[in-house]
Design a protein around this motif. Structure first.
Motif, mmCIF file in Angstrom:
data_model
loop_
_atom_site.group_PDB
_atom_site.id
_atom_site.type_symbol
_atom_site.label_atom_id
_atom_site.label_comp_id
_atom_site.label_asym_id
_atom_site.label_seq_id
_atom_site.Cartn_x
_atom_site.Cartn_y
_atom_site.Cartn_z
ATOM 1 N N THR A 57 0.691 -0.991 -0.201
ATOM 2 C CA THR A 57 0.072 -0.040 0.039
ATOM 3 C C THR A 57 0.989 1.639 0.297
ATOM 4 N N LEU A 58 0.780 2.354 -1.095
ATOM 5 C CA LEU A 58 1.331 3.292 -1.062
ATOM 6 C C LEU A 58 0.344 4.449 -0.714
ATOM 7 N N ASN A 59 0.916 5.467 -0.270
ATOM 8 C CA ASN A 59 -0.105 6.897 -0.322
ATOM 9 C C ASN A 59 0.781 8.066 -1.001
ATOM 10 N N SER A 60 -0.112 8.230 -1.958
ATOM 11 C CA SER A 60 0.162 8.789 -2.913
ATOM 12 C C SER A 60 -0.240 10.424 -3.502
ATOM 13 N N THR A 61 0.949 11.530 -3.278
ATOM 14 C CA THR A 61 -0.124 13.139 -2.958
ATOM 15 C C THR A 61 -0.039 13.366 -4.344
ATOM 16 N N SER A 62 0.092 12.638 -5.664
ATOM 17 C CA SER A 62 -0.485 12.654 -6.943
ATOM 18 C C SER A 62 -1.905 11.648 -7.452
ATOM 19 N N SER A 63 -2.108 12.514 -8.152
ATOM 20 C CA SER A 63 -3.685 11.560 -8.808
ATOM 21 C C SER A 63 -3.462 11.255 -10.029
ATOM 22 N N THR A 64 -1.953 11.412 -10.496
ATOM 23 C CA THR A 64 -1.555 10.133 -11.686
ATOM 24 C C THR A 64 0.068 10.034 -11.473
ATOM 25 N N GLY A 65 0.095 9.125 -12.154
ATOM 26 C CA GLY A 65 2.389 8.829 -11.685
ATOM 27 C C GLY A 65 2.014 7.132 -12.416
ATOM 28 N N GLU A 66 3.804 7.156 -11.940
ATOM 29 C CA GLU A 66 4.007 5.653 -12.186
ATOM 30 C C GLU A 66 4.504 5.120 -11.032
ATOM 31 N N ILE A 67 4.274 3.933 -10.785
ATOM 32 C CA ILE A 67 5.064 2.701 -9.597
ATOM 33 C C ILE A 67 6.286 1.980 -10.081
ATOM 34 N N ASN A 76 12.939 -5.161 -13.590
ATOM 35 C CA ASN A 76 12.048 -4.542 -12.774
ATOM 36 C C ASN A 76 11.019 -3.948 -13.715
ATOM 37 N N GLN A 77 9.852 -3.463 -13.307
ATOM 38 C CA GLN A 77 8.654 -3.438 -13.824
ATOM 39 C C GLN A 77 7.995 -2.120 -13.408
ATOM 40 N N THR A 78 7.029 -1.153 -14.351
ATOM 41 C CA THR A 78 7.149 0.063 -13.898
ATOM 42 C C THR A 78 5.608 0.654 -14.734
ATOM 43 N N VAL A 79 4.400 0.556 -13.920
ATOM 44 C CA VAL A 79 3.409 0.365 -13.686
ATOM 45 C C VAL A 79 2.342 1.796 -13.770
ATOM 46 N N LYS A 80 1.344 1.830 -14.469
ATOM 47 C CA LYS A 80 0.991 4.038 -14.828
ATOM 48 C C LYS A 80 -0.340 3.557 -13.702
ATOM 49 N N PHE A 81 -0.726 4.672 -12.659
ATOM 50 C CA PHE A 81 -1.484 4.167 -11.794
ATOM 51 C C PHE A 81 -2.333 6.024 -11.926
ATOM 52 N N THR A 82 -3.743 5.826 -11.860
ATOM 53 C CA THR A 82 -4.607 7.390 -11.576
ATOM 54 C C THR A 82 -4.647 6.825 -10.241
ATOM 55 N N VAL A 83 -5.633 7.829 -9.139
ATOM 56 C CA VAL A 83 -6.031 7.575 -8.093
ATOM 57 C C VAL A 83 -7.177 9.188 -7.663
ATOM 58 N N SER A 84 -8.345 8.250 -6.971
ATOM 59 C CA SER A 84 -9.040 10.223 -6.740
ATOM 60 C C SER A 84 -8.418 10.631 -5.443
ATOM 61 N N ASN A 85 -8.795 11.806 -5.051
ATOM 62 C CA ASN A 85 -8.788 12.083 -3.846
ATOM 63 C C ASN A 85 -9.746 11.619 -2.729
ATOM 64 N N GLY A 86 -8.722 10.979 -1.779
ATOM 65 C CA GLY A 86 -9.391 9.838 -0.971
ATOM 66 C C GLY A 86 -9.712 8.483 -1.104
ATOM 67 N N ALA A 87 -9.384 8.256 -2.751
ATOM 68 C CA ALA A 87 -9.523 6.398 -2.354
ATOM 69 C C ALA A 87 -9.036 5.924 -3.177
ATOM 70 N N THR A 88 -8.557 5.046 -3.439
ATOM 71 C CA THR A 88 -7.611 3.588 -3.348
ATOM 72 C C THR A 88 -8.143 3.074 -4.083
ATOM 73 N N THR A 89 -7.237 2.904 -5.265
ATOM 74 C CA THR A 89 -6.722 2.382 -6.802
ATOM 75 C C THR A 89 -6.330 1.086 -6.685
ATOM 76 N N ASN A 90 -6.542 -0.513 -6.689
ATOM 77 C CA ASN A 90 -6.231 -1.451 -7.091
ATOM 78 C C ASN A 90 -5.632 -1.928 -7.825
ATOM 79 N N LEU A 91 -4.177 -1.723 -8.145
ATOM 80 C CA LEU A 91 -3.965 -2.193 -9.396
ATOM 81 C C LEU A 91 -3.352 -3.679 -10.057
ATOM 82 N N GLY A 92 -4.118 -5.045 -8.985
ATOM 83 C CA GLY A 92 -4.101 -6.152 -9.102
ATOM 84 C C GLY A 92 -2.493 -6.951 -8.946
#
Length: 925
Positions: A57-67, A76-92
Motif C-alpha cells: 500500500t502506497l500513499n500518493s500525493t498525486s492523482s497520476t503517476g507511475e510505480i 524492474n517493472q513500471t506500472v501507471k496509476f490514477t487515483v482520486s482524492n481520498g480513494a484507493t486504486t488497486n493495481l491488481g
C-alpha cells in the motif's frame, strides 16, 4: 476581491499538495508472492516493501503517476496509476519476470511428481539456475560446471574427455547425488553412477536446474546423500517460436542447434523439437569427440482436467579419452622439463601416421517418457509418469600383452620417446614382423591374441613367452530400463496437503566385451567361456554409437566375460505438509524393496546353479521432516533432518564379479540435520546454512594384488564418514544495472572411527582374520572442502552486458584408498595446493524489429589468466616420503628435488583446463 482570489488559489494549491489517495496491489513471480519487493513512486521518495503475501500500500500525493517495482533477480517493472482524492486504486496482481529468463512458463512446474523446492517455504538449502544463465554461461564447458559457484559443490574435468566431468556436493560423489530429470531418477541402477557424456545434450533442453543440498525435498527413496540435482526440461506447450544457433571455440569446437515450438494450438495439441551437433578436437591431446542431441515433445491438453506430455530424447556420442592419470613427473618430462604439459595424454599414439587412442567411449541412451496430469477436482490431483530407456554402448581398452608389457605401461619398450603408445611397433609384433623386441612366434600357423600378457607365473617363477599379443577390445555396458512414478496430491484443507505415491523400476544390464581391433593379429582366442572353450573370433566392431535407439544387443560376439544384472525396485512414499500463516512444515517417508539377480553366461556351466542366481531382496527407506518459519517479510529460518537406510550397489551384493552373495552385506546408514537462515529484500538476498551428516557402513572393495591369491579381493567393514560444514551465499543489486553474487562454503569431511579389512579368495571363501584399518580422522579426498566464489554482472548499454566470476578452491586432498591405512602412524590424506580461476563473458542482444525476433551474441572465456592447477590426485605420496621404501638412504622426494608446487612428482594426477573460449550467435524468432 483580490484577497478572495489569492485565498482561493492558496486553498487549491494546499488541497492539491496534501490530498491523498492510496495505491495497492500484489507482486508475484507467476508462481507465488514476492515478499520484500521494493515499490516506489517514480520521481519521489515515497516507497514501501511488500508484506508476507506480496501485498503493498502506497500513499500518493498525486492523482497520476507511475510505480516502479524491483526485486533482486527480476526485471524492474513500471506500472501507471490514477487515483482520486481520498480513494484507493488497486493495481491488481503485478507479475515480475526473472532477469534474462526466456519465458516464465518454462519453469512453472505443474506435475506433483517433480519435487521443486520453493523459496521461503521448502526447508532445504537450494540453488536454482534458469535456462538463460545455462544458455549464456555454460558455453563449451561440461553441464555440471555451471554449478561450480554453488556452495559446497566441486566440479572437475576429470580426465578431460567430452562428458567425462564429475561433480560432488558436500563431499559426496555423484554416485551419492540423486540426479532427476522431470521427476525421474537417472542414476545407474547398478552402481548409481551418472555419466554426463550420456546426457551431453541435456543443457540444450533444460528450462531450469535446481540443486537441493542434503537429503533434499524429493519424496522418493533415492541416492540423495549429498544432494539432489533436479533438471526440468522444456515442454511442448511453450509459446510458439524457435531458434537457430552456432558456437565455435578453441580446439576446433563447433556446435550447431535448431529448435521450434508450435505452442498450444486450438485443438489442444502442441509440439517442440530440437536437434544439435557438437564436435571438436578436445583440449587434452587426442580427445576428439562428436555428439548429437535430439529432443521431441508432444503435448495434448484434452480439457482443463487432463494434460499429457510425451518426450523422447537422446544424445548419441563418441569421444576419445584420457582415462589413465599420468604421473606428475611425466607431465613435466613431456613438457619443457620444468613446467608440466597439462594436455599430456598417455592413452594414445600415432598409427600409420594418424592419431589413434586406446580409450574411446561411445554410447546412445535414448529416454522416452509419458506424463499424465489429472486434476480430479479443485483439491485432488493425480500425476503419473511412465518411462523407458535403452542404453547401448561401452568403452574401449586393451588386453593381452607383449613379453609382459601392456599398452598402458609407461617408460617401457612399447612407448615412443615422446611418451606415446608405439602402435606401429605393436602392429608389427602382432603380425609377426621383426621388431626391436624380437619376432613373434605363431601358434598353429596364425598369430593368436588373447588375455595372455606374455608373462606368467610357473612354479613361483616368471616365464616370458613370445606368442602373446595386444588387442583393442570394448567393455560393453548396455541396459533396458522401464519405470513409473504415480503421485496423488490431496489438499484436505487450506492448511493441510497429503501426498501418496508408488514407484517401480525394472532394469537389466548387459555386460560383455567384444573385439574392436586385432592390431595386426589374425584371430582372438577366448578361453573365458566354459561352455565354449576355446572360441576363436576375428569379427571386429567400430566403437561408434548406433543411431537406432531400439537396436538389440544380440548381434555382437562376446569375449572374456558375459553377464547380465537384473535389478527390480518397488517403493511407496508419502508426505504430509502443513502450512499456516508464516509456518510451513512437512513429514515424509519412503520405503522400498530392491531385488538383485546375476546371470553369468561364461564363468559357470549352463547346469551350474550359479549360472543364474535367485533374486536377493533388500529393504530400505527414509524418514525426513522439516519446518520453515518466516519471521517477517525479510527473515526466515528453517530446520530439516532425516534418516536414510540405503541399499547397497550391485557389486556389493555380488562382489568380485561372481555369483556369490557377499557374507558381510548390509545397508548404508545416513543421518543428517541442517539449519538455515534466509534474508530477502529488494536489493540484497542471503542464505546461511549449517549441516551435519553421518554416513555409516559405506561399502568399498579392492582387488587382492598378492600372487598367492589370484582373482581374490578385499572388503572393508565399518567405513564411516562425518560431513559437516557451513555455507553462505549472497546476491545483491546495489544499483539498477549492477548485480553481485558471492558464496563461501567451509566443510570438514573426514572418516570417523577405524574400520576392518576382510580378505577372500576367488570363491568368496575368507582368508586370514579381519585386519584393522586406521582411518579415524583421515580427510575425505578428491573434493575441495573449502570453496569461494565472487561474481558481478553489469549492463553497459541496453542489451550489452558483461560478467565475471572468480572461483577459489582449497583443502583438496588426494583420493583415499582405504586399504592403504593399515599402519597406525599413517600420514592421512595429502593436501593439494589451492587454486583460483576466473571466468568472464560478454553478451549482446539485438532486438531486430517487432515480430522479427532477436540476435544474441555471447563470448565466454574460462580460466582467463591461464592458471595451471591440479584438480585431482589418485595417490597420496607426501613430499617427505622416501623415494624408495627398500632403500631409505636415497632420501625423500623433497630432498631429491622431485616436487612440483610442493607435490611429490610420483603422484598420479589430473590438471584442470587452461584458458578456453567460445563465441556463439543465436537467432530467436
Amino acid at each position: 476581491m483580490k484577497n478572495w482570489l489569492l485565498t482561493g488559489l492558496f486553498f487549491m494549491i494546499v488541497s492539491t499538495v496534501f490530498s491523498q489517495g492510496k495505491v495497492t496491489g500484489t507482486i508475484t513471480d507467476g508462481t507465488g508472492s514476492l515478499p520484500g519487493a521494493n515499490v516506489v513512486i517514480k520521481g519521489s521518495t515515497t516507497a514501501t516493501s511488500t508484506d508476507f503475501d506480496g501485498k503493498f500500500t502506497l500513499n500518493s500525493t498525486s492523482s497520476t503517476g507511475e510505480i516502479v517495482v524491483s526485486f533482486l533477480g527480476y526485471d524492474n517493472q513500471t506500472v501507471k496509476f490514477t487515483v482520486s482524492n481520498g480513494a484507493t486504486t488497486n493495481l491488481g496482481t503485478i507479475t515480475l519476470v526473472a532477469s534474462n529468463s526466456n519465458e516464465l512458463s518454462e519453469v512453472v512446474v505443474t506435475s506433483s511428481v517433480i519435487d521443486v523446492a520453493k523459496d521461503r517455504k521448502t526447508p532445504v538449502a537450494v540453488s536454482t539456475i534458469k535456462a538463460a544463465e545455462i544458455q549464456s554461461k555454460l558455453g563449451s564447458q561440461e553441464f555440471p560446471e555451471i554449478l561450480k559457484s554453488t556452495p559446497s559443490v566441486y566440479a572437475s574435468k576429470a580426465g578431460g574427455g567430452y562428458g567425462d566431468s564429475r561433480i560432488a556436493i558436500r563431499g559426496f560423489d555423484q554416485k551419492n547425488i540423486a540426479v532427476m530429470i522431470n521427476g525421474v531418477p537417472i542414476n545407474d541402477m547398478e552402481n548409481s553412477s551418472v555419466y554426463w557424456s550420456n546426457w551431453a545434450g541435456i543443457s540444450d533442453v533444460t528450462s531450469a536446474m535446481q540443486v537441493q543440498r542434503g537429503l533434499g525435498a524429493s519424496k522418493l527413496a533415492i541416492s540423495s546423500v549429498g544432494g539432489t540435482i533436479n533438471i526440468v526440461t522444456k515442454t511442448s506447450d511453450m509459446k510458439e517460436g524457435g531458434s537457430v544457433s552456432s558456437s565455435f571455440g578453441n580446439n576446433n569446437y563447433l556446435k550447431t542447434q535448431a529448435s521450434y515450438n508450435t505452442g498450444v494450438m486450438k485443438n489442444g495439441l502442441s509440439a517442440s523439437v530440437l536437434f544439435s551437433r557438437t564436435a571438436g578436437d578436445g583440449y587434452v591431446d587426442a580427445t576428439e569427440f562428436e555428439g548429437y542431441n535430439y529432443f521431441i515433445a508432444l503435448g495434448y491438453k484434452a480439457s482443463d482436467k487432463h494434460n499429457f506430455q510425451f518426450t523422447f530424447t537422446g544424445a548419441p556420442q563418441w569421444h576419445d579419452q584420457r582415462s589413465t592419470s599420468p604421473l606428475l613427473s611425466d607431465y613435466i618430462k613431456y613438457g619443457n622439463g620444468t613446467d608440466p604439459n597439462i594436455k599430456y595424454n598417455s592413452d594414445w599414439g600415432m598409427r600409420n601416421g594418424e592419431e589413434y587412442n586406446l580409450k574411446t567411449n561411445y554410447y546412445h541412451k535414448p529416454v522416452m517418457s509419458l506424463n499424465w496430469d489429472y486434476d480430479i477436482n479443485s483439491t485432488t490431483k493425480l500425476s503419473t509418469v511412465a518411462y523407458a530407456s535403452w542404453g547401448r554402448g561401452g568403452g574401449t581398452t586393451t588386453n593381452g600383452g607383449i613379453r609382459g608389457n601392456n599398452a598402458y605401461s609407461t617408460n617401457n619398450s612399447l612407448r615412443t620417446p615422446d611418451g606415446l603408445v608405439n602402435f606401429d611397433l605393436i602392429e608389427n609384433w602382432n603380425s609377426g614382423q621383426a621388431t626391436t623386441l624380437g619376432t613373434r612366434v605363431p601358434v598353429n600357423g596364425q598369430y593368436e591374441n588373447s588375455a595372455d600378457t606374455g608373462s606368467n607365473r610357473v612354479n613361483g617363477a616368471t616365464v616370458i613367452n613370445n606368442t602373446a599379443g595386444i588387442s583393442q577390445i570394448a567393455s560393453v555396458n548396455s541396459h533396458n530400463w522401464y519405470g513409473t512414478v504415480i503421485n496423488l496430491d490431496k489438499k484436505f484443507s487450506e492448511n493441510l496437503t497429503f501426498d501418496f505415491g508408488v514407484e517401480g523400476r525394472m532394469y537389466q544390464g548387459i555386460h560383455f566385451q567384444n573385439l574392436i581391433d586385432l592390431l595386426g593379429a589374425d584371430v582372438y582366442k577366448n578361453t573365458a567361456d566354459v561352455n565354449n572353450n576355446p572360441g576363436y573370433f576375428s569379427t571386429t566392431y567400430a566403437p561408434r554409437p548406433n543411431g537406432n535407439p531400439f537396436i538389440s544387443t544380440d548381434y555382437q560376439d562376446r569375449i572374456n566375460y558375459w553377464n547380465d544384472s537384473k535389478v527390480n525396485y518397488y517403493g511407496a512414499f508419502t508426505q504430509l505438509e502443513y502450512t499456516t500463516g508464516n509456518l510451513t512444515a512437512f513429514l515424509q517417508g519412503a520405503i522400498s524393496q530392491q531385488a538383485y539377480q546375476r546371470i553369468d553366461h561364461f564363468k559357470y556351466a549352463y547346469d551350474n546353479p550359479l549360472a543364474k542366481t535367485g533374486f536377493k531382496t533388500i529393504t530400505g527407506g527414509d524418514i525426513k521432516a522439516g519446518a520453515n518459519y518466516n519471521i517477517d517479510e525479510h527473515h526466515n529460518v528453517f530446520v530439516n533432518g532425516g534418516i536414510y537406510s540405503k541399499q547397497p550397489f550391485f557389486n556389493a551384493v555380488y562382489p568380485n564379479n561372481a555369483s556369490i552373495v557377499n557374507p558381510n552385506l548390509t545397508n548404508e546408514k545416513i543421518k543428517a540435520i541442517e539449519l538455515g537462515y534466509g534474508f530477502r529484500s529488494g536489493i540484497f538476498n542471503a542464505n546461511l546454512n549449517a549441516y551435519y551428516t553421518t554416513w555409516d557402513d559405506r561399502f568399498t572393495t579392492a582387488t587382492d594384488q598378492a600372487a598367492t591369491n589370484p582373482s581374490g579381493y578385499y572388503t572393508f567393514q565399518g567405513v564411516n564418514e562425518i560431513h559437516k560444514g557451513v555455507e553462505l551465499d549472497v546476491t545483491a543489486k546495489p544499483i539498477d544495472k549492477l548485480k553481485l553474487n558471492g558464496m563461501i562454503s567451509i566443510g570438514d569431511w573426514k572418516y570417523s572411527g577405524n574400520a576392518t579389512s576382510s580378505r577372500f579368495d576367488v570363491a568368496n571363501n575368507p582368508i586370514d582374520g579381519d585386519q584393522p584399518l586406521y582411518l579415524d580422522g583421515v580427510k575425505v579426498g578428491n573434493n575441495a572442502q573449502t570453496t569461494m566464489a565472487l561474481g558481478a554482472a553489469y549492463e553497459i548499454l541496453n542489451g550489452l552486458n558483461v560478467d565475471a566470476n572468480l572461483n577459489y578452491s582449497e583443502k583438496l586432498y588426494g583420493n583415499i584408498d582405504v586399504a592403504k591405512f593399515s599402519a597406525v602412524d599413517n600420514k592421512g590424506a595429502m593436501e593439494l595446493p589451492g587454486f583460483a580461476t576466473t571466468d568472464a563473458g560478454v553478451s549482446y542482444k539485438w532486438n531486430i524489429a517487432p515480430k522479427l525476433g532477436s540476435l544474441n551474441f555471447r563470448l565466454n572465456v574460462n580460466n582467463v589468466f591461464d592458471k595451471v592447477f591440479i584438480n585431482e590426485s589418485f595417490t597420496n605420496i607426501f613430499a617427505d616420503d622416501n623415494i624408495s621404501t627398500s632403500n631409505p638412504a636415497l632420501g625423500t622426494y623433497a630432498s631429491n628435488g622431485q616436487l612440483y608446487n610442493g607435490v611429490a612428482t610420483a603422484n598420479k594426477v589430473y590438471f584442470g583446463y587452461g584458458r578456453t573460449w567460445n563465441l556463439s550467435v543465436r537467432y530467436d524468432f
